[in-house]
Design an enzyme around this catalytic site. Structure first.
Site, PDB file in Angstrom:
ATOM      1  CG  ASP A 109      -5.233   3.581   4.434  1.00  0.00           C
ATOM      2  OD1 ASP A 109      -5.756   3.216   5.503  1.00  0.00           O
ATOM      3  OD2 ASP A 109      -4.255   4.349   4.394  1.00  0.00           O
ATOM      4  CG  HIS A 128      -6.056   7.362   1.261  1.00  0.00           C
ATOM      5  ND1 HIS A 128      -5.691   6.641   0.156  1.00  0.00           N
ATOM      6  CD2 HIS A 128      -5.292   6.903   2.264  1.00  0.00           C
ATOM      7  CE1 HIS A 128      -4.735   5.781   0.495  1.00  0.00           C
ATOM      8  NE2 HIS A 128      -4.482   5.915   1.765  1.00  0.00           N
ATOM      9  CG  HIS A 167      -1.740   1.244   1.341  1.00  0.00           C
ATOM     10  ND1 HIS A 167      -2.695   1.568   0.417  1.00  0.00           N
ATOM     11  CD2 HIS A 167      -1.722   2.259   2.243  1.00  0.00           C
ATOM     12  CE1 HIS A 167      -3.250   2.726   0.752  1.00  0.00           C
ATOM     13  NE2 HIS A 167      -2.680   3.171   1.848  1.00  0.00           N
ATOM     14  CG  ASP A 188      -0.399   6.066   2.160  1.00  0.00           C
ATOM     15  OD1 ASP A 188      -1.578   5.929   1.825  1.00  0.00           O
ATOM     16  OD2 ASP A 188       0.092   5.566   3.208  1.00  0.00           O
TER      17      ASP A 188
HETATM   18 ZN   LIG Z   1      -3.010   4.971   2.851  1.00  0.00          ZN
END
Ligand SMILES: [Zn+2]
Ligand SMILES: *[C@@H]1O[C@H](CO)[C@@H](O)[C@H](O)[C@H]1NC(C)=O
Ligand SMILES: *[C@@H]1O[C@H](CO)[C@@H](O)[C@H](O)[C@H]1NC(C)=O
Ligand SMILES: *[C@@H]1O[C@H](CO)[C@@H](O)[C@H](O)[C@H]1NC(C)=O
Ligand SMILES: *[C@@H]1O[C@H](CO)[C@@H](O)[C@H](O)[C@H]1NC(C)=O
Length: 954
Positions: free
Chosen positions: A167, A414, A43, A45
């Site tokens: 997420d 996000h 994941h 970001d």
């Molecule tokens: Zn995230």
């Protein structure tokens, strides 16, 4: 909304999907056993604790060790060496950078992996966007940016089938609808309310069909939706990343720490527990987490062993490498009747008292700027039709609007627009947007500006943008005695907008003649925000009438005349203990001299008068307590210490009033304190009440973090019901202390009732509706009957332990707390006539006209130039305006010289007696500038032709 459809106008070939990829490469397991789909994933970001660049390279590792380039470097050889292994990749903002750095041999290898389904793109957006504070226009653009990149790079095989929102902190229904219309077969996510999740586990309802729209007919907006058992982490004890602490599988019986049986038993127990929550004999396990797999051998080596030993142990289960789409495909083959969901997944709480509803408002400046930048991106795309085809994916920075597209894509992440990144990362997002807006400055700003100017206005005078018109700063207009105002309307219908241009008036100067205008003195609030900058003492206010998808220009000339005096005669007057009223032909707004607050609104034509008291208040942020150390307020969490907020004014706000000589605009000013100001405006001919709030620097010397709200109280009997939009599109009904699908144990009477408000919130009784529209995303609620509130700013000293590790303590240019200014618009009318007004107004707000300036008038030789004295250029790019229920959402060129046009019906079913009806648009004759030779319908994401895609049937 009756439909959202999209069309490509281009002479183009159709590609048929390659059958060797996609679902055909899936391992569907064994019918008689529990099938465990192990999904190796990372994941990544697109900015959070570090900036997107720092994460890519792995720099700034004192904050956290994470480098995305190493992840892809490490995973690809693993996949190449073993055909059974799988990996999914999500964020195209990262993948595209890595791809540009690879040599041809590596590119060929990766293409092969994609063809064979061993490397699978999931979601495929530029980022994994936030769902609470994003606007649907920006979501569609960021998804399109990533999805088209994938199609251009790898062809149809790379088209993601599964949306992957593991997420984001709550999930919107509009997002589901958009995914369905983008052709996705399913969605998986990780975060939902803890009570909702417990309940779903109990009744085995972790997976269902989400009906994303109340207007589109099923299955157009239906989306299979699944909750991940472990968020997006592996089950306890099975994190095998190089940075994890769990024990590896030690499988030499001769050695001391041999643990195969222990590991197998523990895994089997976790799998059986999970299977108990789900309907079929397939379960999916997310084997990865944040920025994992940079040394992927550690993961894969242990997963290989896990698969080998569990499968050999004869436990009636079979483990294999898989992907979310293969898991989805297996579910699609199971014979299950799935439940239907019609509401959404807001708000999100991960434990009692921990409502993730603060981020709906966190970083109001960034949220406002992201919305503003969306408009700029749309205008750039529209103006581009006169430029050479967009080099969408090049990083050379030459005359390319890639910058703003990339920046907007990253900003939807996000932890970006959500306001939940560290401060230096938030600064980086804003800087990217600024550079995108200013893309022209990178190589040759003047040249580029001329090109844009030519595209928009037909003249090549350089355009000058003033970013701070909101606080009356503009060098050109305050100092020059003659300039041109260019206003471009990105909507495909004509609109009119009051402009406010900062000017410096000496007592003998007058501005444009023969044009209804008003000079409004720069307000005390603006002067206090502006501080030592700028010299404008008035705003020149006039109504700009604008053609559909076109522009108008206005020449402003200051000259000496004796008439000046009358224009400037009207001054702002202080009001002391006296009721005051402002009025135009639609509304009358009364203020109570005793309280200094708004007291009532009358809609003149509808004959409705409602007492409306509006106040500015603040909640004091909870700093937690010893037993429950985690329940602080923070960037994510909203947790007021007490449920009754404090007044921002000490006693009552100071009132003053301005009524212009010709009543073009009337304004009431309220000073609640040195840091909270408001102006309420009525413009002639505008059927809305404009409320401009200015908040900051929020004082924190008393050690109290503060969250500022604007609250409206009316006598409407609303009984706990209120309505909020979903990403600026459809409206959802909300009810205080209630969730439609489970029994709620409310632990936070304020925060647990907050919902995202992207464009509007309203309350109504049987007849009357009060609607408040906003210019950026905010949190909002209705906590008692007849009342509604919006949180507009927050400054906090504590931290909510959700990872960001910093107080949300934003500072402005002068080093003290951030000042934020924004607007609300009020509508008060009958319930039946409100939808029409709020739909059209919301459209005008988020695609409001672009205002720029030029030194000189365009040359008279320009063809089509019509000389009028003060208003001399007026041109539209549509042959005829679109009807009001149709919105031209996007218009942009493709690399091969085509155009992508998105047109949507912007009214919901039954919302308005006439405008909700179907409407017909002729695309052939829509635009004046080009001829349509052929036309094909695309998926909403623009990455595949609609006719080539069949979604799974549920
Ligand atoms: Zn995230
Ligand atoms: C094996 O697993 C399948 C699928 O979960 C189940 O239907 C079956 O009853 C199990 N068999 C035994 C012997 O436990
Ligand atoms: C908040 O910001 C102010 C101004 O920069 C600073 O003086 C103060 O120490 C900060 N407080 C916290 C808790 O970060
Ligand atoms: C004014 O607008 C600019 C540009 O959008 C923005 O950066 C700034 O924060 C705004 N000022 C205030 C006080 O809100
Ligand atoms: C997707 O890629 C394929 C293969 O390059 C191409 O033929 C097709 O036109 C592309 N689709 C779209 C919608 O651009």
């Amino acid at each position: 909304m009756l439909g959202l459809f999209i069309v490509i106008l281009a002479s183009c070939c159709t590609a048929s999907a390659d059958v060797s990829c996609g679902y055909h490469s899936c391992n569907l397991g064994e019918a008689e056993k529990l099938n465990v789909h192990l999904v190796p994933h990372t994941h990544d970001d697109v900015g959070w604790l570090k900036t997107v660049d720092q994460y890519y390279y792995g720099s700034n590792s004192s904050i956290v060790i994470a480098g995305v380039q190493y992840i892809l470097d490490s995973v690809i050889p693993q996949l190449l060496s073993d055909p059974s292994k799988r990996f999914i990749y999500v964020e195209i903002a990262f993948f595209s950078r890595w791809w540009e750095e690879q040599n041809d041999a590596m590119k060929e290898n990766v293409k092969q992996l994609v063809q064979e389904g061993r490397l699978e793109f999931i979601l495929g957006g530029w980022c994994m966007n936030d769902e609470a504070s994003t606007h649907y226009n920006a979501i569609i653009d960021q998804m399109t940016h990533g999805l088209r990149y994938l199609n251009d790079t790898f062809g149809a095989c790379a088209r993601p089938r599964v949306a992957w929102q593991i997420d984001p902190f709550g999930h919107s229904r509009e997002q589901a609808s958009l995914f369905a219309q983008m052709g996705f077969d399913g969605l998986f996510f990780g975060r939902l309310d803890y009570e909702d999740k417990e309940n779903r586990e109990k009744i085995r309802n972790m997976e269902e069909i989400w009906r994303g729209s109340q207007s589109l007919t099923s299955p157009h907006a239906d989306l299979f939706t699944g909750v991940d058992e472990n968020g997006y982490n592996p089950p306890d004890g099975f994190c095998f990343d190089a940075f994890c602490r769990d024990q590896p599988i030690m499988d030499n019986p001769a050695l001391e720490d041999y643990n195969v049986e222990e590991k197998v038993d523990k895994f089997v127990a976790a799998a059986l527990k999970q299977a108990n929550h789900f309907q079929t004999n397939h379960i999916m396990m997310t084997m990865g987490s944040d920025f994992e797999y940079s040394n992927s051998n550690v993961w894969y080596k242990n997963l290989d062993k896990l698969i080998k030993y569990v499968n050999a142990a004869d436990k009636n289960m079979t483990l294999f490498y898989s992907t979310p789409s293969c898991y989805l495909y297996a579910l699609n083959h199971a014979n299950v009747m799935w439940n239907i969901k019609k509401d959404d997944f807001f708000p999100y709480a991960d434990a009692p008292h921990q409502y993730w509803t603060g981020y709906f408002t966190s970083r109001p400046g960034l949220k406002g700027y992201v919305r503003e930048s969306n408009k700029y991106l749309q205008v750039m795309c529209q103006s581009h039709k006169n430029l050479q085809p967009l080099q969408v994916y090049s990083y050379d920075g030459q005359l390319s609007f890639t910058w703003i597209r990339d920046a907007m894509g990253v900003a939807q992440h996000h932890d970006a627009v959500s306001g939940t990144s560290k401060q230096h990362v938030a600064n980086d997002y804003a800087k990217r947007l600024y550079e995108g807006f200013d893309a022209c400055s990178v190589s040759s700003r003047e040249e580029c500006n001329k090109v844009i100017s030519t595209a928009l206005t037909g003249n090549n005078e350089q355009l000058i943008f003033c970013d701070y018109l909101n606080i009356t700063l503009c060098d050109l207009t305050q100092s020059s005695n003659q300039f041109v105002v260019m206003v471009y309307n990105p909507l495909a219908r004509g609109v009119s907008k009051y402009l406010r241009i900062p000017v410096k008036i000496n007592f003998y100067l007058i501005i444009l003649n023969k044009f209804a205008q008003q000079l409004v003195p720069v307000s005390e609030a603006t002067l206090s925000v502006r501080r030592n900058r700028g010299s404008a003492n008035c705003e020149l206010v006039f109504l700009a009438k604008l053609p559909a998808l076109g522009h108008n220009t206005f020449q402003v000339t200051k000259h000496k005349t004796s008439k000046t005096v009358s224009l400037l005669k009207t001054k702002v007057e202080k009001v002391i203990n006296q009721d005051v009223t402002i009025t135009n032909e639609f509304y009358k707004v009364k203020f109570d001299g005793n309280t200094g607050l708004m007291a009532s609104i009358e809609n003149i034509a509808s004959g409705i008068t409602v007492p409306v008291k509006q106040d500015m208040l603040w909640y004091n942020a909870s700093m937690g307590n010893d037993e429950n150390i985690n329940s602080h307020t923070g960037a994510y969490i909203f947790r007021p210490n007490v449920s009754t907020p404090f007044q921002c004014s000490n006693g009552k706000p100071q009132l003053s009033i301005f009524k212009g000589s010709n009543l073009l605009v009337q304004e009431v000013y309220q000073k609640f304190s040195d840091w909270v100001w408001q102006v309420i405006r009525l413009y002639a001919g505008k059927k809305q009440i404009e409320v401009e709030w200015t908040v900051g620097p929020i004082p924190v010397q008393d050690k109290w973090g503060k969250e500022i709200i604007s609250r409206y109280e009316t006598n409407l009997e609303t009984n706990g019901y209120f309505y909020t939009d979903s990403n600026g599109r459809e409206i959802l009904e909300r009810r205080k202390d209630y969730r439609p699908t489970w029994h709620l144990n409310q632990s936070e009477s304020v925060a647990g009732n907050y919902y995202p408000v992207n464009s509007r919130i309203y309350i109504h009784d049987n007849q009357v509706q009060l609607t408040v529209l906003n210019d950026r995303s905010q949190g909002g609620s209705s906590l008692s009957t007849g009342q509604l509130e919006l949180m507009i700013h927050r400054r906090l000293l504590g931290e909510d332990s959700k990872g960001v590790g910093e107080a949300l303590n934003e500072t402005g240019q002068f080093g003290d707390g951030l000042i934020s200014r924004g607007k609300h618009w009020l509508l008060l009318d009958t319930v039946t006539s409100s939808a029409k007004q709020h739909r059209l107004l919301a459209e005008e707000i988020y695609m409001s006209p672009l205002v720029a300036f030029q030194h000189h008038a365009p040359s008279t030789t320009h063809i089509g130039w019509k000389q009028r004295r003060y208003n001399y250029f007026f041109e539209s790019h549509v042959t005829s305006p679109l009807p009001p229920n149709i919105h031209l959402l996007t218009l942009s060129t493709t690399t091969d010289g085509g155009y992508i046009v998105r047109v949507e019906h912007q009214f919901e079913k039954n919302e308005d007696s006439t405008l909700s009806k179907p409407a017909t648009v002729s695309l052939k004759n829509l635009l004046t500038d080009f001829h349509v030779s052929s036309c094909e319908e695309l998926l909403l994401g623009g990455n595949a032709f609609k006719q080539d895609v069949t979604r799974l049937n549920w």
